[in-house]
Design a protein around this motif. Sequence first.
Motif, mmCIF file in Angstrom:
data_model
loop_
_atom_site.group_PDB
_atom_site.id
_atom_site.type_symbol
_atom_site.label_atom_id
_atom_site.label_comp_id
_atom_site.label_asym_id
_atom_site.label_seq_id
_atom_site.Cartn_x
_atom_site.Cartn_y
_atom_site.Cartn_z
ATOM 1 N N VAL A 131 0.821 -1.211 0.000
ATOM 2 C CA VAL A 131 0.000 0.000 0.000
ATOM 3 C C VAL A 131 0.859 1.266 0.000
ATOM 4 O O VAL A 131 0.660 2.172 -0.815
ATOM 5 N N ARG A 132 1.866 1.295 0.872
ATOM 6 C CA ARG A 132 2.654 2.530 0.984
ATOM 7 C C ARG A 132 3.477 2.808 -0.284
ATOM 8 O O ARG A 132 3.410 3.922 -0.812
ATOM 9 N N PRO A 133 4.210 1.831 -0.819
ATOM 10 C CA PRO A 133 4.912 2.145 -2.063
ATOM 11 C C PRO A 133 3.974 2.439 -3.232
ATOM 12 O O PRO A 133 4.288 3.268 -4.085
ATOM 13 N N PHE A 134 2.796 1.801 -3.233
ATOM 14 C CA PHE A 134 1.800 2.131 -4.280
ATOM 15 C C PHE A 134 1.385 3.603 -4.158
ATOM 16 O O PHE A 134 1.333 4.338 -5.146
ATOM 17 N N LEU A 135 1.116 4.032 -2.932
ATOM 18 C CA LEU A 135 0.717 5.428 -2.731
ATOM 19 C C LEU A 135 1.853 6.372 -3.114
ATOM 20 O O LEU A 135 1.631 7.443 -3.673
ATOM 21 N N TYR A 136 3.088 5.955 -2.805
ATOM 22 C CA TYR A 136 4.226 6.780 -3.200
ATOM 23 C C TYR A 136 4.226 6.979 -4.727
ATOM 24 O O TYR A 136 4.355 8.095 -5.237
ATOM 25 N N ASN A 137 4.067 5.874 -5.454
ATOM 26 C CA ASN A 137 4.050 5.965 -6.925
ATOM 27 C C ASN A 137 2.955 6.902 -7.420
ATOM 28 O O ASN A 137 3.136 7.630 -8.393
ATOM 29 N N LEU A 138 1.816 6.865 -6.727
ATOM 30 C CA LEU A 138 0.691 7.707 -7.131
ATOM 31 C C LEU A 138 1.000 9.189 -6.868
ATOM 32 O O LEU A 138 0.830 10.044 -7.732
ATOM 33 N N PHE A 139 1.518 9.471 -5.669
ATOM 34 C CA PHE A 139 1.702 10.880 -5.308
ATOM 35 C C PHE A 139 2.952 11.502 -5.927
ATOM 36 O O PHE A 139 3.102 12.709 -5.934
ATOM 37 N N VAL A 140 3.859 10.680 -6.432
ATOM 38 C CA VAL A 140 5.040 11.242 -7.077
ATOM 39 C C VAL A 140 4.728 11.590 -8.541
ATOM 40 O O VAL A 140 5.527 12.238 -9.222
ATOM 41 N N LEU A 158 7.816 14.969 -0.773
ATOM 42 C CA LEU A 158 6.416 15.200 -0.428
ATOM 43 C C LEU A 158 5.609 13.904 -0.592
ATOM 44 O O LEU A 158 4.794 13.542 0.256
ATOM 45 N N ALA A 159 5.886 13.205 -1.687
ATOM 46 C CA ALA A 159 5.170 11.943 -1.938
ATOM 47 C C ALA A 159 5.444 10.926 -0.835
ATOM 48 O O ALA A 159 4.543 10.211 -0.393
ATOM 49 N N SER A 160 6.702 10.886 -0.358
ATOM 50 C CA SER A 160 7.034 9.954 0.737
ATOM 51 C C SER A 160 6.234 10.289 1.985
ATOM 52 O O SER A 160 5.711 9.396 2.663
ATOM 53 N N VAL A 161 6.152 11.595 2.273
ATOM 54 C CA VAL A 161 5.461 12.020 3.498
ATOM 55 C C VAL A 161 3.972 11.688 3.388
ATOM 56 O O VAL A 161 3.377 11.088 4.293
ATOM 57 N N ILE A 162 3.387 12.057 2.256
ATOM 58 C CA ILE A 162 1.937 11.824 2.106
ATOM 59 C C ILE A 162 1.641 10.328 2.112
ATOM 60 O O ILE A 162 0.680 9.870 2.739
ATOM 61 N N ALA A 163 2.481 9.567 1.412
ATOM 62 C CA ALA A 163 2.251 8.108 1.357
ATOM 63 C C ALA A 163 2.334 7.507 2.761
ATOM 64 O O ALA A 163 1.504 6.679 3.144
ATOM 65 N N ARG A 485 -0.295 23.909 -16.527
ATOM 66 C CA ARG A 485 -0.279 24.892 -15.439
ATOM 67 C C ARG A 485 -0.127 24.216 -14.091
ATOM 68 O O ARG A 485 -0.595 23.102 -13.879
ATOM 69 N N THR A 486 0.510 24.942 -13.201
ATOM 70 C CA THR A 486 0.607 24.460 -11.829
ATOM 71 C C THR A 486 -0.795 24.440 -11.219
ATOM 72 O O THR A 486 -1.560 25.375 -11.411
ATOM 73 N N LEU A 487 -1.117 23.363 -10.523
ATOM 74 C CA LEU A 487 -2.436 23.264 -9.901
ATOM 75 C C LEU A 487 -2.263 23.107 -8.402
ATOM 76 O O LEU A 487 -1.244 22.573 -7.958
ATOM 77 N N PRO A 488 -3.257 23.540 -7.618
ATOM 78 C CA PRO A 488 -3.146 23.318 -6.177
ATOM 79 C C PRO A 488 -3.059 21.818 -5.902
ATOM 80 O O PRO A 488 -3.814 21.042 -6.506
ATOM 81 N N ALA A 489 -2.138 21.417 -5.042
ATOM 82 C CA ALA A 489 -1.994 19.989 -4.746
ATOM 83 C C ALA A 489 -3.289 19.466 -4.138
ATOM 84 O O ALA A 489 -3.809 20.057 -3.198
ATOM 85 N N PRO A 490 -3.853 18.369 -4.672
ATOM 86 C CA PRO A 490 -5.088 17.849 -4.098
ATOM 87 C C PRO A 490 -4.897 17.312 -2.690
ATOM 88 O O PRO A 490 -5.824 17.212 -1.918
ATOM 89 N N VAL A 491 -3.690 16.924 -2.391
ATOM 90 C CA VAL A 491 -3.403 16.383 -1.060
ATOM 91 C C VAL A 491 -2.153 17.034 -0.515
ATOM 92 O O VAL A 491 -1.300 17.480 -1.256
ATOM 93 N N GLY A 492 -2.081 17.052 0.799
ATOM 94 C CA GLY A 492 -0.870 17.535 1.444
ATOM 95 C C GLY A 492 -0.595 16.626 2.612
ATOM 96 O O GLY A 492 -1.463 15.852 3.001
ATOM 97 N N PRO A 493 0.588 16.709 3.196
ATOM 98 C CA PRO A 493 0.893 15.802 4.297
ATOM 99 C C PRO A 493 0.039 16.068 5.530
ATOM 100 O O PRO A 493 -0.209 15.169 6.315
ATOM 101 N N ARG A 508 1.972 26.119 5.263
ATOM 102 C CA ARG A 508 3.247 26.673 5.745
ATOM 103 C C ARG A 508 3.984 25.671 6.638
ATOM 104 O O ARG A 508 5.181 25.459 6.507
ATOM 105 N N ILE A 509 3.218 25.070 7.553
ATOM 106 C CA ILE A 509 3.852 24.104 8.460
ATOM 107 C C ILE A 509 4.447 22.952 7.656
ATOM 108 O O ILE A 509 5.575 22.511 7.890
ATOM 109 N N ALA A 510 3.672 22.501 6.665
ATOM 110 C CA ALA A 510 4.155 21.381 5.844
ATOM 111 C C ALA A 510 5.447 21.751 5.136
ATOM 112 O O ALA A 510 6.397 20.962 5.083
#
Length: 532
Positions: A131-140, A158-163, A485-493, A508-510
């Motif tokens: 699950v975690r490496p799959f999520l990493y692949n998705l968020f990267v 960022l992808a590592s943190v979110i995953a 275009r740059t888009l707002p990230a749908p997810v954040g950590p 900011r904290i992230a």
Amino acid sequence: MLATGGHIAHGAHSSSLRGAEPCSSSPACELAGRRRWRRAAPAPAAAAAAPGSEWRRSGGGARRPRAAPCAPALSTGVSRSGAYNSSSDPPPGGAAAGAAAGPAAAPPVPTPGKVGVLLLNLGGPEKLEDVRPFLYNLFVDEDIIRLPPAVRFLQPLLASVIAALRAPKSAEGYAAIGGGSPLRRITDEQAAAIRESLRRKGLEDAEVYVAMRYWNPYTEEALEQVVRDGIEKLVILPLYPQFSISTSGSSLRLIEALFRGDPAFGALQHTVIPSWYQRPGYVRAMADLIETELDGFPSPEEARIFFSAHGVPQSYVVEAGDPYKEEMEECVALIMGELARRGRPNAHTLAYQSRVGPVEWLKPYTDDSIRELGAGGCRSLLAVPISFVSEHIETLEEIDMEYRELAEESGVRHWRRVPALNTDASFIDDLADAVLEALPHVGRFGGGRTAATISGGGLGPGLADAAVPVGDLEALLGAYDRERRTLPAPVGPWEWGFTKSAETWNGRIAMVAIIVILLLELTTGRSILALD
Ligand SMILES: C=CC1=C(C)c2cc3[nH]c(cc4nc(cc5[nH]c(cc1n2)c(C)c5CCC(=O)O)C(CCC(=O)O)=C4C)c(C)c3C=C
Ligand SMILES: [Fe+2]
């Protein structure tokens, strides 16, 4: 999984990632300039599963009485062409309209050269530790999180943190459906069934390959197999009925990069069927499933047909021009038109599920709609998953468990869900017809690297105007979202913000946390967020 407004559930399941390593040598990894987590499985042919492989570092129904709608209609917004007669009218001018306009079962086109079909799909974790490496692949993936160019180098981090933060909640969902995604098994079955259907239709030596975006069998491995098998003509068929930048678009961008980076791939003559929700065969297959399920209600005419589509962030549609919402609305209108012709004028709703993170996603949200319908007196609800053609976590867990419970709490007494098409025979036959109809387009533009213009590109009437026209990759990818275009990230950590100011502070904290982690990694030489 059902969005909770942003909270990430912790501690439910911590998956072990021992042995999982990022790829570094595959063309896709190099081209994307990103680490990718992959299993060292043998390059898969059409339906070859590779269980237990190790991880390594690597490169018509009867006429019914009039429906008594279940509650005031919610957002059934239809953009265009609500009245489409599947038997006589040409289909609305959508992407693969030319293909759809052809005869239902086209005779095999005499094409010299071995034909391959590349099925594009998302992929899913087969075990909880995936699950975690799959999520990493998705968020990267830069089509899922599109950062401003100046900070793009932070995406792997960022992808590592979110995953890492999302994995426990995600794993809970996969645990609830048996410990992994059924996507690979079902997609392999679909590939085998399409191949059989093509053979029955006279394309004796056609091969069908599965190319997943975020898990095995990875796209680059599938393409390697295509080349090894000596395929000369390739039809690229995303298994998403409607086009989205975040799904088919992401896979096509990867394939484009692979074509550019490897002459063996680039020499493949190809064509892409970007979306096919408007094919009469697909529309009829969906209507058949809905009719069957409607008949399971005590009063079928009172059941509201509730289409639940996977959402995308609003910004994809509004800022990047993703045709997804328009195609989804048109798709629902076509299915409802077919049902009306069969004497099933039931009320219906289209809503969007599975949002992740604090940004605005397409509305109405499925959970809000269910609550409103329940409060409005709706007692019979038929859920129809509409953006995907296989059972997966969002049908088996999110709809069958979470939304069902929500519906019952909201006062719905009778709940049913339409199964995914999976290997439904008429659906599979229709996809095989789509392949046959696309064959004359293969190689129109020479090799994969040839730039083709859309206007006057010889694509045939109607196709030049389509949002995402049938054609080669470059033409297709140039037809939308040209500016990337740059888009707002749908997810954040950190996802606990509901208000604008909370979101700002979370951001900011992230950012500060990411910089601290980065500095620690740089100064200690140790990987703080290593997945192994
Ligand atoms: C048309 C289908 C899909 C669109 C559009 C889409 C966009 C999209 N998805 C995420 C984030 C996640 N998606 C996840 C799983 C998942 N997504 C789809 C389909 C679409 N996604 C499928 C079929 C699956 C499930 C695969 C399976 O294993 O069965 C997940 C992981 C599961 C979870 O944690 O909820 C995430 C995360 C974003 C951000 C996005 C658009 C930008
Ligand atoms: Fe998704």
